[in-house]
Design an enzyme around this catalytic site. Structure first.
Site, PDB file in Angstrom:
ATOM      1  N   HIS A 183       0.817  -1.216   0.000  1.00 34.18           N
ATOM      2  CA  HIS A 183       0.000   0.000   0.000  1.00 34.18           C
ATOM      3  C   HIS A 183       0.854   1.272   0.000  1.00 34.18           C
ATOM      4  CE1 HIS A 183      -2.889  -2.706   2.562  1.00 34.18           C
ATOM      5  NE2 HIS A 183      -2.916  -3.044   1.292  1.00 34.18           N
TER       6      HIS A 183
HETATM    7  C1  FAD Z   1      -0.736  -8.000  -4.023  1.00 34.31           C
HETATM    8  C2  FAD Z   1      -1.543  -6.803  -3.578  1.00 34.31           C
HETATM    9  C3  FAD Z   1      -2.684  -6.987  -2.830  1.00 34.31           C
HETATM   10  C4  FAD Z   1      -3.428  -5.881  -2.398  1.00 34.31           C
HETATM   11  N1  FAD Z   1      -4.589  -6.110  -1.724  1.00 34.31           N
HETATM   12  C5  FAD Z   1      -5.383  -5.054  -1.391  1.00 34.31           C
HETATM   13  C6  FAD Z   1      -6.634  -5.279  -0.777  1.00 34.31           C
HETATM   14  O1  FAD Z   1      -7.044  -6.403  -0.551  1.00 34.31           O
HETATM   15  N2  FAD Z   1      -7.374  -4.203  -0.442  1.00 34.31           N
HETATM   16  C7  FAD Z   1      -6.947  -2.915  -0.664  1.00 34.31           C
HETATM   17  O2  FAD Z   1      -7.629  -1.983  -0.262  1.00 34.31           O
HETATM   18  N3  FAD Z   1      -5.774  -2.682  -1.283  1.00 34.31           N
HETATM   19  C8  FAD Z   1      -4.999  -3.727  -1.671  1.00 34.31           C
HETATM   20  N4  FAD Z   1      -3.836  -3.497  -2.349  1.00 34.31           N
HETATM   21  C9  FAD Z   1      -3.472  -2.097  -2.678  1.00 34.31           C
HETATM   22  C10 FAD Z   1      -4.384  -1.436  -3.725  1.00 34.31           C
HETATM   23  O3  FAD Z   1      -4.630  -2.286  -4.805  1.00 34.31           O
HETATM   24  C11 FAD Z   1      -3.714  -0.144  -4.159  1.00 34.31           C
HETATM   25  O4  FAD Z   1      -3.589   0.681  -3.002  1.00 34.31           O
HETATM   26  C12 FAD Z   1      -4.493   0.635  -5.213  1.00 34.31           C
HETATM   27  O5  FAD Z   1      -4.752  -0.135  -6.352  1.00 34.31           O
HETATM   28  C13 FAD Z   1      -3.703   1.883  -5.593  1.00 34.31           C
HETATM   29  O6  FAD Z   1      -4.450   2.616  -6.516  1.00 34.31           O
HETATM   30  P1  FAD Z   1      -3.777   3.725  -7.438  1.00 34.31           P
HETATM   31  O7  FAD Z   1      -4.831   4.273  -8.310  1.00 34.31           O
HETATM   32  O8  FAD Z   1      -2.999   4.624  -6.574  1.00 34.31           O
HETATM   33  O9  FAD Z   1      -2.670   2.947  -8.303  1.00 34.31           O
HETATM   34  P2  FAD Z   1      -2.770   1.649  -9.208  1.00 34.31           P
HETATM   35  O10 FAD Z   1      -4.012   0.884  -8.889  1.00 34.31           O
HETATM   36  O11 FAD Z   1      -1.478   0.955  -9.070  1.00 34.31           O
HETATM   37  O12 FAD Z   1      -2.944   2.208 -10.694  1.00 34.31           O
HETATM   38  C14 FAD Z   1      -1.955   2.976 -11.328  1.00 34.31           C
HETATM   39  C15 FAD Z   1      -1.998   2.680 -12.823  1.00 34.31           C
HETATM   40  O13 FAD Z   1      -1.284   3.706 -13.504  1.00 34.31           O
HETATM   41  C16 FAD Z   1      -0.539   3.141 -14.557  1.00 34.31           C
HETATM   42  N5  FAD Z   1       0.555   4.058 -14.889  1.00 34.31           N
HETATM   43  C17 FAD Z   1       1.648   4.368 -14.134  1.00 34.31           C
HETATM   44  N6  FAD Z   1       2.403   5.286 -14.765  1.00 34.31           N
HETATM   45  C18 FAD Z   1       1.775   5.573 -15.925  1.00 34.31           C
HETATM   46  C19 FAD Z   1       2.060   6.474 -17.012  1.00 34.31           C
HETATM   47  N7  FAD Z   1       3.139   7.287 -17.005  1.00 34.31           N
HETATM   48  N8  FAD Z   1       1.204   6.492 -18.066  1.00 34.31           N
HETATM   49  C20 FAD Z   1       0.102   5.688 -18.094  1.00 34.31           C
HETATM   50  N9  FAD Z   1      -0.208   4.832 -17.093  1.00 34.31           N
HETATM   51  C21 FAD Z   1       0.604   4.787 -16.022  1.00 34.31           C
HETATM   52  C22 FAD Z   1      -0.074   1.822 -13.981  1.00 34.31           C
HETATM   53  O14 FAD Z   1       0.316   0.922 -15.007  1.00 34.31           O
HETATM   54  C23 FAD Z   1      -1.318   1.374 -13.209  1.00 34.31           C
HETATM   55  O15 FAD Z   1      -2.158   0.595 -14.014  1.00 34.31           O
HETATM   56  C24 FAD Z   1      -3.026  -4.576  -2.743  1.00 34.31           C
HETATM   57  C25 FAD Z   1      -1.866  -4.381  -3.486  1.00 34.31           C
HETATM   58  C26 FAD Z   1      -1.127  -5.484  -3.901  1.00 34.31           C
HETATM   59  C27 FAD Z   1       0.135  -5.263  -4.690  1.00 34.31           C
END
Ligand code: FAD
Ligand code: SF4
Length: 538
Positions: A451
């Site tokens: 996270h």
């Molecule tokens: C194994 C695992 C299990 C987890 N389990 C849970 C759970 O059970 N419950 C929970 O609440 N959280 C869980 N989490 C955490 C949760 O999934 C994340 O906190 C959340 O998805 C983060 O959201 P975000 O939008 O910040 O980033 P992300 O969901 O990571 O999305 C970011 C996206 O941006 C894209 N990106 C990055 N840079 C660029 C760029 N320059 N141009 C275009 N695209 C780009 C990436 O490829 C990615 O697809 C888990 C995480 C992991 C790794």
């Protein structure tokens, strides 16, 4: 007010299937030339922060373009084989790692749906004391009113509570230990529809049960007219220091896409958002960009039982114990199939072989610390460096948490216990003395983290944060951040629906709409026993 069922059959049933939607994808692997598109809003990243925002804005009538560096995967791509899946669904095949006093693996998803595609599906609302602390400490009073947005997200994702029959024997054993010790716990609430308990949530759900945002929100955004450019990495945001005019992306085939737009939302996650912003000379005024990285570091304890457990069957993260949540310790399920266990067991050689042969009798449970330590993300010589030192206080919190998990396994009747602590490879006969006596340093622990948060943190004061209470970059009129990087502190629980609720709130703000007032009340929600934020002091 209608009530949305969240218990019993609500977990096992498929519910109303969404109508099939024609994907509106422009595949960057096929774009070798120059493309130019125009829209109202360009959303960079399709994870927990980007996709709900894109869907709400598209349904609100905006022309939305999403840019995503990863591919689009369908359920047919998910083979349920962890080794195969981790190389294609995880960024750098799951080998993103922090540098510091102890290396910590920090897996990230890459593809439509972002990290939600490979997460465990656990859904906890932001604890109220944490929201109150954000108000006091960061001037984010507006965030206290997240209830209507949580309800909306929970309905969209079908957040429901795991049933005992789907939770698996791993959870049953842990529950038995917790009950014997009088520790409070419960089955977890998850975003699932018709879950069969196949145990591979973190490697792509092969039965479309887990409602990751690439399966739930993104198709709804397409249905409302949004378009996703996949395998298209945003590299530049054109701006004049006050307003952004366009986003430029490079495609996997070597082409370029120029998205002209009146609004830009950066949603690349807490590792990539600060790096992208820094490259544009944006978000740096307070000096906080890339700093304040919290990661909720985590570990797991394994235990050998005489009875058969088969932790490959059932929901891997199906039970939680919040008895010690006020101390910053959450105990949560962490199970999976044998090839995942083989990759993650911290043993080698004969011991590894011996344990793998007894896989069916092994239980495993995780513990996560609401960290006080903070790291930094920056780009160095073209590579992203994630610097994070686990401080002494968090190290000792880990020691306490590991001791408690070991006590739990003793109470549940384990024959042997394997704590993730150097110098204490095995505990037999329930004797925890050696573990208690051992002085633990950060480098003695085997850690992972799931996270990352806080690297473009929200703070109403321009000198202290990167974005304001509406998640807009302090110095820009039309650039916002909608992802984990805006979360200002550790929250002590899994963050995905906090990120989604904030994204939904931002969409309503951009559409100039009041908060939704017609979302059904969930029959139940998780209320972890957090009465004060552990991270108040940072
Ligand atoms: C194994 C695992 C299990 C987890 N389990 C849970 C759970 O059970 N419950 C929970 O609440 N959280 C869980 N989490 C955490 C949760 O999934 C994340 O906190 C959340 O998805 C983060 O959201 P975000 O939008 O910040 O980033 P992300 O969901 O990571 O999305 C970011 C996206 O941006 C894209 N990106 C990055 N840079 C660029 C760029 N320059 N141009 C275009 N695209 C780009 C990436 O490829 C990615 O697809 C888990 C995480 C992991 C790794
Ligand atoms: S346990 Fe299996 S069916 Fe249920 S959400 Fe996880 S991967 Fe999907």
């Amino acid at each position: 007010m209608t009530v949305r069922p969240t218990t019993g059959d609500a977990y096992r049933e498929w519910g109303e299937p969404s109508p099939p939607v024609e994907p509106r994808i422009e595949d960057g692997a096929q774009i070798a030339d120059e493309r130019s598109v125009e829209c109202d809003i360009c959303v960079i990243g399709t994870g927990a922060g980007g996709s709900p925002l894109a869907k709400e804005l598209a349904e609100g009538g905006m022309r939305v373009v999403m840019l995503e560096e990863g591919r689009h995967f369908t359920t047919d791509d998910f083979t349920a084989r962890p080794r195969e899946m981790s190389t294609i669904l995880y960024r750098d095949a799951g080998q993103v790692v922090t540098v510091g006093n102890t290396p910590i693996i920090l897996p990230l998803g890459k593809g439509v749906g972002g990290t939600t595609m490979i997460n465990s599906g656990t859904c906890f609302r932001t604890p109220d004391p944490v929201l109150e602390m954000w108000g006091k400490r960061f001037g984010l009073d507006g965030l206290a009113e997240l209830d209507p947005y949580f309800r909306r997200v929970e309905r969209e994702l079908n957040v429901v509570q795991v049933t005992e029959d789907r939770a698996g024997r791993n959870a049953a054993v842990v529950r038995r230990g917790a009950d014997a010790l009088g520790w409070k716990g419960d089955f977890i609430w998850r975003n699932a529809r018709g879950c069969v308990g196949s145990g591979v949530c973190s490697f792509g759900c092969p039965s479309s049960a887990k409602q990751h945002v690439g399966l739930s929100y993104v198709p709804r955004a397409w249905a409302a007219g949004a378009t996703t450019f996949t395998e298209s990495r945003a590299e530049r945001i054109e701006h004049d220091g006050r307003r952004a005019q366009a986003v430029l992306a490079t495609t996997a085939a070597g082409g370029r896409v120029r998205v002209s737009c009146s609004h830009v939302v950066v949603a690349c996650g807490a590792i990539h958002t600060p790096v992208l912003l820094a490259k544009q000379g944006l978000g740096g005024r307070s000096g906080e960009l890339g700093r304040n990285l919290a990661i909720h570091p985590a570990t797991a304890v394994r235990a050998l039982f005489d009875e058969e457990i088969d932790m490959a069957s059932g929901v891997p993260q199906s039970y939680f114990i919040d008895e010690f949540a006020d101390e910053g310790i959450m105990l949560e399920g962490a199970a999976g199939p044998p090839d995942y266990a083989a990759m993650s067991f911290p043993f080698a050689g004969e011991k590894h072989r011996e344990l793998m042969l007894q896989f069916r009798n092994i239980a495993q449970f995780g513990l996560m610390v609401s960290d006080l330590s903070r790291g930094v993300v920056r780009e160095r010589a073209g590579r992203i460096e994630i610097r994070y030192d686990l401080n002494e206080e968090d190290t000792q919190t880990f020691k306490r948490g590991i001791e408690r998990l070991c006590e739990l396994f003793v109470a549940a009747g384990a024959r042997a216990i394997y704590p993730p602590v150097a110098g204490v490879p095995e505990i037999v006969g329930g004797d925890l003395e050696l573990l208690r006596r051992t002085e633990v340093k950060a480098q003695d622990l085997v850690l992972m983290a799931f996270h990352p948060l806080g690297t473009a943190r929200a703070d109403a004061r321009p000198d202290h944060g990167v974005v304001d209470g509406d998640l807009r970059l302090h110095e820009m009129e039309n650039v916002w951040v909608s992802d984990a990087s805006a979360i200002p502190s550790s929250i002590g629980v899994n963050p995905q629906i906090t990120i989604m609720a904030l994204a939904t709130r931002l969409a309503y703000h951009l559409l100039d709409k009041p908060a939704p007032d017609n979302e059904p009340e969930p029959e139940s929600i998780a209320r972890p026993r957090i009465t004060q934020p552990h991270a108040l002091t940072v």
